[in-house]
Motif scaffolding. Structure first.
Motif, PDB file in Angstrom:
ATOM      1  N   GLY A  36      15.350-111.754 -15.942  1.00 49.70           N
ATOM      2  CA  GLY A  36      15.356-113.198 -16.071  1.00 49.70           C
ATOM      3  C   GLY A  36      14.637-113.722 -17.294  1.00 49.70           C
ATOM      4  N   GLY A  56      16.675-118.316 -17.228  1.00 47.41           N
ATOM      5  CA  GLY A  56      16.807-117.252 -16.246  1.00 47.41           C
ATOM      6  C   GLY A  56      18.164-116.590 -16.168  1.00 47.41           C
ATOM      7  N   SER A  57      19.002-116.783 -17.169  1.00 44.25           N
ATOM      8  CA  SER A  57      20.321-116.147 -17.174  1.00 44.25           C
ATOM      9  C   SER A  57      20.634-115.620 -18.572  1.00 44.25           C
ATOM     10  CB  SER A  57      21.404-117.133 -16.729  1.00 44.25           C
ATOM     11  OG  SER A  57      21.512-118.210 -17.639  1.00 44.25           O
ATOM     12  N   TRP A 164      28.254-121.350 -10.101  1.00 40.47           N
ATOM     13  CA  TRP A 164      27.879-119.948  -9.972  1.00 40.47           C
ATOM     14  C   TRP A 164      28.784-119.268  -8.953  1.00 40.47           C
ATOM     15  CZ3 TRP A 164      25.171-117.656 -13.503  1.00 40.47           C
ATOM     16  CH2 TRP A 164      24.235-118.374 -14.240  1.00 40.47           C
ATOM     17  N   LYS A 222      23.452-114.049 -13.997  1.00 34.69           N
ATOM     18  CA  LYS A 222      22.094-113.929 -13.461  1.00 34.69           C
ATOM     19  C   LYS A 222      22.125-113.078 -12.195  1.00 34.69           C
ATOM     20  CE  LYS A 222      22.096-118.108 -10.548  1.00 34.69           C
ATOM     21  NZ  LYS A 222      21.403-119.397 -10.257  1.00 34.69           N
ATOM     22  N   ASN A 223      20.926-112.769 -11.693  1.00 30.74           N
ATOM     23  CA  ASN A 223      20.778-111.981 -10.461  1.00 30.74           C
ATOM     24  C   ASN A 223      21.649-110.724 -10.500  1.00 30.74           C
ATOM     25  OD1 ASN A 223      19.007-113.929  -9.431  1.00 30.74           O
ATOM     26  ND2 ASN A 223      20.666-115.088  -8.480  1.00 30.74           N
TER      27      ASN A 223
END
Length: 229
Positions: A36, A56-57, A164, A222-223
């Protein structure tokens, strides 16, 4: 003495402990590929698209250029795994995808360190007219076209432009299964000759560049996490 209440409290404590252990067991084995904050563990192997960390992406920005596509790849290679990530496509004109088990070909291009990327790609795209898309199906990047058969590639509306979208990909042996926003999209088999010669490779974030673009187009991830099987 209130024995029933003591038993209820004890039972409640045991249930909570069980659920906590169950959650820990469910999370065991998962490794984050993106912290992140930085792109440590990733390397850009092709193209002129820019990649940057924003809020964070990882954001890929496609500008006008003659390079057909770019790939930000993990330094590590993976074979059998379960992969999860979230992706947001900001512009319907931009095509993207996530490579799995992919490798760079040899290159004769002067000054180029990596050749074109080849391997299975999980499709990320929005319909230019706002209709159904082939997102989630498997394409053979640098191979012979689609891996998911024409009959199985039924356009759908599970991909949401500007929001998302959560992907889950399971690759075990030659079989690849993909889910998009909790919906099973495809179960497909990589041709045996392809899987035998390339059973492992990099995870790659793919972005097309655009020869004609009135403005920059963007896609974000992300994630991103993986569990090797």
């Amino acid at each position: 003495m209130h024995y029933p209440s003591i038993r209820i409290k004890l039972l409640s404590t045991l249930i909570c402990a069980f659920l906590f252990c169950f959650q820990l067991n469910a999370e065991e084995g998962w490794v984050s590929l993106f912290d992140g904050e930085s792109m440590d563990g990733w390397v850009q192997m092709n193209g002129t698209v820019t990649y940057a960390v924003e809020e964070g992406s990882i954001v890929g920005t496609s500008l006008r250029g003659d390079s057909p596509m770019s790939f930000l790849c993990t330094e590590k290679q993976y074979s059998d795994f379960e992969l999860e990530f979230e992706v947001k496509l900001f512009d319907k004109e931009l095509n993207s995808g996530v490579q799995i088990r992919s490798l760079p070909k040899e290159t004769k291009r002067k000054g180029a360190k990596y050749g074109p990327i080849a391997g299975p790609q999980i499709e990320i795209t929005a319909n230019k007219n706002g209709g159904p898309t082939p997102s989630g199906y498997v394409y053979g990047q640098g191979w012979d076209g689609w891996i998911t058969s024409k009959e199985a590639r039924v356009p759908h509306r599970h991909f949401r432009l500007g929001e998302w979208n959560r992907y889950r990909v399971v690759a075990k042996g030659p079989k690849i299964v993909s889910y998009l926003n909790g919906v099973l999209i495809t179960e497909t088999m990589v041709p045996s000759d392809r899987h035998t010669t390339q059973p492992k490779g990099h995870i790659g974030l793919q972005v097309h560049s655009l020869k004609e673009a009135p403005r920059p187009f963007r896609v974000a991830w992300k994630n991103i996490r993986i569990k090797e099987l």
